[in-house]
Write an enzyme that holds these catalytic residues in place. Structure first.
Site, PDB file in Angstrom:
ATOM      1  N   CYS A   2       0.380  -3.371  10.317  1.00 14.80           N
ATOM      2  CA  CYS A   2      -0.276  -4.599  11.008  1.00 14.80           C
ATOM      3  C   CYS A   2      -1.684  -4.123  11.463  1.00 14.80           C
ATOM      4  CB  CYS A   2       0.667  -5.128  11.789  1.00 14.80           C
ATOM      5  SG  CYS A   2       2.299  -5.603  10.997  1.00 14.80           S
ATOM      6  N   TRP A  71       1.902  -7.411   7.972  1.00 13.25           N
ATOM      7  CA  TRP A  71       2.378  -6.816   6.681  1.00 13.25           C
ATOM      8  C   TRP A  71       3.877  -6.926   6.820  1.00 13.25           C
ATOM      9  CZ3 TRP A  71       5.636  -2.836   5.119  1.00 13.25           C
ATOM     10  CH2 TRP A  71       5.516  -2.216   3.816  1.00 13.25           C
ATOM     11  N   ASN A  97       2.389  -5.011  16.524  1.00  9.91           N
ATOM     12  CA  ASN A  97       2.585  -3.747  15.558  1.00  9.91           C
ATOM     13  C   ASN A  97       3.932  -3.005  15.646  1.00  9.91           C
ATOM     14  OD1 ASN A  97       2.165  -2.428  13.304  1.00  9.91           O
ATOM     15  ND2 ASN A  97       0.363  -1.232  14.217  1.00  9.91           N
ATOM     16  N   GLY A  98       4.811  -2.829  14.878  1.00 11.18           N
ATOM     17  CA  GLY A  98       5.949  -2.005  15.015  1.00 11.18           C
ATOM     18  C   GLY A  98       7.255  -2.772  14.653  1.00 11.18           C
ATOM     19  N   GLU A 464       0.874  13.190  -8.697  1.00 11.50           N
ATOM     20  CA  GLU A 464      -0.143  12.526  -7.880  1.00 11.50           C
ATOM     21  C   GLU A 464      -0.761  11.633  -8.896  1.00 11.50           C
ATOM     22  OE1 GLU A 464      -0.943  11.670  -5.297  1.00 11.50           O
ATOM     23  OE2 GLU A 464      -3.060  10.986  -5.223  1.00 11.50           O
ATOM     24  N   LYS A 468      -1.012   7.398  -8.624  1.00  9.84           N
ATOM     25  CA  LYS A 468      -2.095   6.805  -8.519  1.00  9.84           C
ATOM     26  C   LYS A 468      -2.169   5.478  -9.619  1.00  9.84           C
ATOM     27  CE  LYS A 468      -3.610   7.567  -5.811  1.00  9.84           C
ATOM     28  NZ  LYS A 468      -3.597   8.138  -4.587  1.00  9.84           N
ATOM     29  N   GLU A 471       0.208   2.707  -8.428  1.00  6.89           N
ATOM     30  CA  GLU A 471      -0.363   2.032  -7.324  1.00  6.89           C
ATOM     31  C   GLU A 471      -1.305   1.094  -7.749  1.00  6.89           C
ATOM     32  OE1 GLU A 471      -1.618   5.593  -5.149  1.00  6.89           O
ATOM     33  OE2 GLU A 471      -1.034   4.427  -3.097  1.00  6.89           O
ATOM     34  N   HIS A 487      14.448  18.695 -20.731  1.00  4.10           N
ATOM     35  CA  HIS A 487      15.919  18.511 -19.947  1.00  4.10           C
ATOM     36  C   HIS A 487      16.314  17.272 -20.077  1.00  4.10           C
ATOM     37  CE1 HIS A 487      15.966  22.932 -19.547  1.00  4.10           C
ATOM     38  NE2 HIS A 487      14.750  22.959 -19.353  1.00  4.10           N
ATOM     39  N   LYS A 578      -2.259   0.517   4.105  1.00  4.60           N
ATOM     40  CA  LYS A 578      -3.191   1.983   4.463  1.00  4.60           C
ATOM     41  C   LYS A 578      -2.459   2.744   5.079  1.00  4.60           C
ATOM     42  CE  LYS A 578      -6.537   4.686   3.341  1.00  4.60           C
ATOM     43  NZ  LYS A 578      -6.440   5.265   2.060  1.00  4.60           N
TER      44      LYS A 578
HETATM   45  C1  F6R Z   1      -1.026   6.867  -2.084  1.00  2.99           C
HETATM   46  C2  F6R Z   1      -1.023   6.642  -0.644  1.00  2.99           C
HETATM   47  C3  F6R Z   1       0.056   7.003  -0.060  1.00  2.99           C
HETATM   48  C4  F6R Z   1      -0.081   7.800   1.197  1.00  2.99           C
HETATM   49  C5  F6R Z   1       1.143   7.788   2.278  1.00  2.99           C
HETATM   50  C6  F6R Z   1       0.889   8.767   3.334  1.00  2.99           C
HETATM   51  O1  F6R Z   1      -2.394   6.475  -2.491  1.00  2.99           O
HETATM   52  O2  F6R Z   1      -2.292   6.494  -0.100  1.00  2.99           O
HETATM   53  O3  F6R Z   1       0.994   7.614  -0.652  1.00  2.99           O
HETATM   54  O4  F6R Z   1      -0.541   9.090   0.804  1.00  2.99           O
HETATM   55  O5  F6R Z   1       1.214   6.651   2.795  1.00  2.99           O
HETATM   56  O6  F6R Z   1      -0.294   8.405   4.172  1.00  2.99           O
HETATM   57  P1  F6R Z   1      -0.851   9.733   5.111  1.00  2.99           P
HETATM   58  O7  F6R Z   1      -1.567  10.441   4.406  1.00  2.99           O
HETATM   59  O8  F6R Z   1      -2.054   8.668   6.059  1.00  2.99           O
HETATM   60  O9  F6R Z   1       0.030   9.930   6.163  1.00  2.99           O
END
Ligand code: F6R
Length: 583
Positions: A2, A71, A97-98, A464, A468, A471, A487, A578
């Site tokens: 949040c 959120w 927040n929390g 990765e 991507k 997401e 396998h 984020k």
């Molecule tokens: C993927 C993404 C998330 C973050 C994860 C860790 O695109 O953004 O998987 O990588 O939530 O976030 P950080 O790097 O901020 O600890």
């Protein structure tokens, strides 16, 4: 996750200022937003589901305001669950927040004391607890302290109360920064929200409570004793980010991968020397992270093993506890986190610190919680990453890990040179391959599922790439080591299934797998240093020690164009935030 903001002003513009600061947190991902404003005579609350819209004109006047982007964790996304939350008798107005881990217990206690609830949130217990203590004769500050002492879990709160011309802010484990400016003061969960508005800043420490009115006063939540804290000037000029003519932050940030790779190498010499010494000295190295940062950790551990010949493993941050008996003084924990606020990473670091292990953090956010828990801190220098999906920070992480691994064998200059060469190649391949990435996206846009495969370190890139794609395009994608396919997973291969194959070596094993899936009808996309007849589509990347990173950037491009093709907003994927500050 949040975003929270509070403003007190000597003019009647706190609502507008809080609203503008909240808009700066728009990038973090949220499902609803709200604001409460006091003008000394009355208090108005505005709460909305969805993206931050216009602030109604009648909300423009007031000298105290708290605002929030939610959120959802407890209670579905709807207006009644949106913050700010008020206490039963509308004396306290609070944003949070929390997570209040013991909220059920506190709710029952408050109900037995005559309180009732308007929302399904855990948060609502906090203003009500404060009101309960005020009813029992406590001051606003002491009532807040007592309420927060009862709460289990992490929190950052900002509140104001009827009849009091100041705000209160307090925190445990989650960030809160206070900013002062001419005739006004700010509090926010993210420096970015207030960077351009304030001239002096101060980060609240854990278990501190601040009373912010004409002056700012600080106290310990536990004892109530005053604390002395000083505002500082911070270099905040580079915090803001703009799309610079790009349609989305995601594509802008992918295009910034080359510069992020180079900037990751710009580290103070003494810091680099010291870090190299710690890596060499460590008997065992644990690289930890979540999501994309975990994928970078996997790649980094491979670099530390294969280049620096160190005993290094990557561990998902929440799983570090299963290694607790193997930590201790001889261990180095390398914590990777773009935001530096990921709760699972911070918990793991705390556990490692208790064992005596050294903590090295690699983050992209100055003064984040993680940096404050680390013995050695290195910044990624990738610049603000606004798109929820991490792109350029991943490029910076891999570059810095490559530099560190090489520094351990006295090849720092060689590594820097290779990173600069790769950065130039990244720039060229982004430009040259955008058209083909777009064509691939058109072809894949209606697929239900896709696989991404690679051998050795390219398996980590495959993980990765698949993340991507999931997401931002919402297409199911699975990344796996090429050798693992036979396998079990190969059972899923059928006519038309897209399989993206990463090949960066002359006898790359992934090519065998490409043939295996092709002969079962798969549609094969090669991201490779060499063309091959097995590929239905082909993206070329130059060969070199960082070719794998170049392929990762091409996968980011494919994911971006897939999102655009499917009319998704790549910058704010559904259900994602984020920085994941909840456990
Ligand atoms: C993927 C993404 C998330 C973050 C994860 C860790 O695109 O953004 O998987 O990588 O939530 O976030 P950080 O790097 O901020 O600890």
């Amino acid at each position: 996750m949040c975003g929270i903001v509070g403003v007190i002003s000597e003019e009647q513009n706190a609502g507008i200022l809080a609203y503008k600061a909240l808009k700066k947190l728009d990038y973090r991902g949220y499902d609803s937003w709200g604001i409460a404003i006091s003008n000394g005579k009355g208090i108005s609350i505005y709460r909305q589901v969805g993206k931050i819209g216009e602030l109604p004109k009648k909300m423009h006047c007031g000298n105290l305001a708290v605002a929030h982007t939610r959120w959802a964790t407890h209670g579905k996304v709807c207006q009644k669950n949106t913050h700010p939350h008020a206490s039963l008798n509308k004396n306290i107005f609070l944003v949070h927040n929390g997570i209040v881990e013991n909220f059920q217990e506190l709710k029952s206690f408050l109900k037995s004391s005559g309180f009732s609830f308007r929302s399904d949130t855990d948060t609502e217990v906090i203003p009500n607890l404060i009101e309960l203590y005020i009813n029992r004769g406590k001051s606003l500050r002491d009532a807040t302290r007592l309420a927060l002492k009862k709460i289990k879990g992490s929190f950052a709160v900002i509140l104001f109360a009827k009849g009091h011309n100041y705000m209160i802010a307090a925190k445990r484990d989650l960030p809160l920064v206070i900013g002062i400016a001419e005739r006004k003061k700010f509090v926010a969960s993210d420096l970015l929200a207030i960077a351009k508005k304030a001239r002096g800043f101060l980060f609240l420490s854990d278990n501190e409570i601040a009373e912010i009115g004409n002056e700012a006063k600080f106290f310990d939540i536990g004892s109530g004793r005053p604390k002395f804290k000083r505002f500082e000037h911070l270099a905040v000029d580079n915090l803001e980010s703009y799309k610079n003519g790009n349609k989305h932050y995601m594509i802008k940030e992918i295009k910034e991968c080359p510069i992020a790779m180079k900037n990751a190498c710009i580290q103070p010499i003494e810091l680099l020397d010291n870090t190299t010494k710690e890596i060499r000295k460590a008997k065992k190295i644990f690289l930890i992270g979540c999501g994309t940062s975990y994928h970078a950790a996997l790649f980094g551990a491979w670099l530390f093993r294969s280049i620096a010949k160190k005993d290094a493993v990557a561990v998902l941050a929440p799983d570090l506890k299963s290694y607790s008996k193997l930590l201790g003084k001889a261990a180095l924990v390398v914590a990777l986190s773009q935001s530096g606020e990921t709760a699972d990473v911070i918990d793991a670091v705390r556990l490692a610190r208790r064992s005596g292990a050294k903590i090295l953090s690699l983050t992209n956010v100055f003064n984040s919680t993680l940096t404050r828990h680390s013995h050695i801190k290195m910044m990624m220098n990738a610049g603000p990453e606004i798109c929820v999906a991490s792109t350029k920070n991943y490029a910076a992480q891999i570059s810095l890990l490559y530099l560190l691994a090489n520094a351990c064998i006295s090849r720092r200059n060689y590594a820097k040179k290779e990173i600069f060469i790769a950065a130039k190649q990244a720039q060229e391949t982004i430009r040259e391959n955008s058209r083909i990435a777009r064509a691939i996206s058109k072809k894949l846009a209606n697929s239900k599922s896709a696989f991404v495969i690679g051998s050795e370190e390219n398996a980590f890139v495959a993980f990765e790439g698949a993340l991507k794609i999931k997401e931002v395009s919402y297409i199911h994608a699975e990344g796996l080591p090429a050798k693992e396919l036979k396998h079990g997973t190969i059972a899923l291969v059928e006519k038309g299934l897209p399989v993206i194959v990463i090949c960066t070596k002359s006898d790359d094993f992934a090519l065998h797998s490409a043939h295996e899936v092709k002969s079962r009808g798969a549609f094969v996309i090669g991201i490779s240093t060499e063309k091959n007849n097995v590929f239905d589509f082909f993206i070329r990347v130059p060969r070199g020690p960082l070719s794998s990173l170049l392929t990762a950037i091409q996968l980011q491009l494919i994911a971006y164009y897939l999102a655009v093709e499917r009319k998704n907003d790549p910058d704010k994927p559904r259900n994602l935030a984020k920085s994941v500050t909840v456990r």
